[in-house]
Design an enzyme around this catalytic site. Structure first.
Site, PDB file in Angstrom:
ATOM      1  CB  SER A 291      45.740  44.599  53.519  1.00  0.00           C
ATOM      2  OG  SER A 291      45.181  43.503  54.209  1.00  0.00           O
ATOM      3  CG  ASP A 302      50.174  34.623  41.269  1.00  0.00           C
ATOM      4  OD1 ASP A 302      50.966  35.450  40.857  1.00  0.00           O
ATOM      5  OD2 ASP A 302      50.373  34.298  42.405  1.00  0.00           O
ATOM      6  CE  LYS A 316      48.186  45.190  57.526  1.00  0.00           C
ATOM      7  NZ  LYS A 316      47.258  43.790  57.014  1.00  0.00           N
TER       8      LYS A 316
END
Length: 380
Positions: A291, A302, A316
């Site tokens: 999460s 990224d 998740k």
């Protein structure tokens, strides 16, 4: 005309009027066709139970059961109806202090597995371990609960006892009687690694105070001469997205951190205003990083603001909202999925580390941390 006929006409007129009123209200609410029929079915069954069931019934309990059934029918382990006691327990948990045993849980493949055991808590004292599967709580099989409901049944007033049936690989199932205690969670703790200029901050979860705690540790380590940082998100089950974003704003370069996309396609963007990343960073993740911890790891990966080390994360990628209802109860409902800056949705997939390092029970040292130190040293 007889009194009996008049009474029947009045009753029929009232009934037709009631039906027309309900149908008119449904139309105003945009609930036409099948939806109106479904509501009439629902209220018809409720009324039949109240009038004809052999024993007295509590109307509130009927509604609780109906709402609970609706949420369970979604088949989503992260959506749950919470009665007042469970709703109170959830609010205490996110506030950072609650009565419990000091473990966090994950829900996958119809199993409830311990993801982390906090130091100095009742769970650690009785010997619970990461990877233990919880089979029952106080004699009730976990299969009878919604997955996330299990944690709320384990929590309770400090000083009371909870019994867990635990399944551990290669051992017989065993029941643990555990006395609850107040779990005061400091979710972020840091230190300088011995004989290095490397700071290390462990984030155990993302609660209301996590960003403030992280900032305190970050600033303290900076004053102690930190030149690079390792952030440990292993066994971090997640928590509040807002808290995660506040931490990310100290680490992720200017631009997108995460996008939350709802059913209708609407997007909520969370961005960083950080002009320049101050320190090189390495992040540790594992299969129990979930999460909000995946949001942070994904944003750092990224944007190339950090190297990710460890094993693939939990996966998740959904967002829940907690909505208070009308009787001190609440609804935790999945309303969106989140996407990392590159547009990836990792729900059910997880984040692949840049450098994979597996651990085994035979390891006598933390190979993942050692690899993180080695990589960070190359960046200094």
């Amino acid at each position: 005309m007889s009194k009996k006929k008049i009474a029947l006409i009045v009753l029929a007129t009232a009934l037709v009027s009631s039906v027309l009123t309900v149908m008119g209200l449904m139309k105003l609410l945009g609930l036409g066709g099948d939806k109106t029929t479904d509501l009439l079915r629902f209220f018809g069954v409720k009324r039949m139970i109240e009038m004809r069931y052999v024993s007295d019934v509590d109307s509130s309990k009927l509604m609780d059961g109906a709402i609970d059934g609706m949420v369970k029918s979604l088949g989503d382990p992260h959506s749950i109806y919470m009665k007042s006691s469970l709703y109170k327990s959830l609010k205490e948990h996110t506030a950072g202090a609650f009565g419990g045993i000091g473990v966090t849980m994950g829900f996958k493949d119809d199993k409830v597995t311990i993801m982390s055991v906090l130091e100095g808590t009742p769970g650690e004292k009785v010997g619970l371990k990461v990877g233990d599967e919880i089979m029952s709580v106080d004699g009730t099989p976990v299969s009878e609960f919604q997955p996330e409901e299990v944690a709320m049944h384990i929590r309770g007033e400090a000083g009371t006892e909870v019994k867990l049936m635990i399944h551990r690989a290669d051992e017989e199932d065993r029941e643990y009687a555990i006395e609850r205690d107040m779990i005061k969670v400091r979710s972020a703790k840091g230190k300088m690694l011995d004989d290095t200029k490397m700071g290390y901050i462990r984030i155990a979860s993302f609660g209301e105070n996590t960003a403030e705690e992280f900032r305190e540790e970050y600033n303290r380590l900076a004053e102690e001469g930190m030149q690079g940082m390792i952030i440990d998100l292993r066994q971090n089950p997640g928590g509040l997205i807002t808290s995660c974003v506040d931490v990310a704003k100290m680490l992720v370069p200017k631009g997108n951190i995460v996008s939350v996309v709802q059913k209708d396609g609407s997007r909520e963007e969370y961005d960083s205003d950080l002009e320049a990343v101050k320190y090189p960073v390495v992040v540790l993740i594992d299969g129990n990083s979930a999460s909000a911890s995946e949001i942070l790891a994904g944003a750092l990966q990224d944007t190339e603001a950090a190297t990710i080390v460890g094993t693939k994360s939990y996966g998740k990628g959904s967002v829940q909202v907690v909505v208070p209802l009308f009787h001190d109860d609440g609804l935790k409902l999945t309303i969106a999925k989140y996407y990392t800056p590159s547009g990836k949705c990792i729900d059910g997939i997880g984040i692949e580390p840049d450098v994979t390092v597996n651990l085994s029970e035979e390891d006598t040292e933390d190979k993942q941390l050692n690899m993180a130190k080695e990589i960070l040293q190359q960046k200094l």
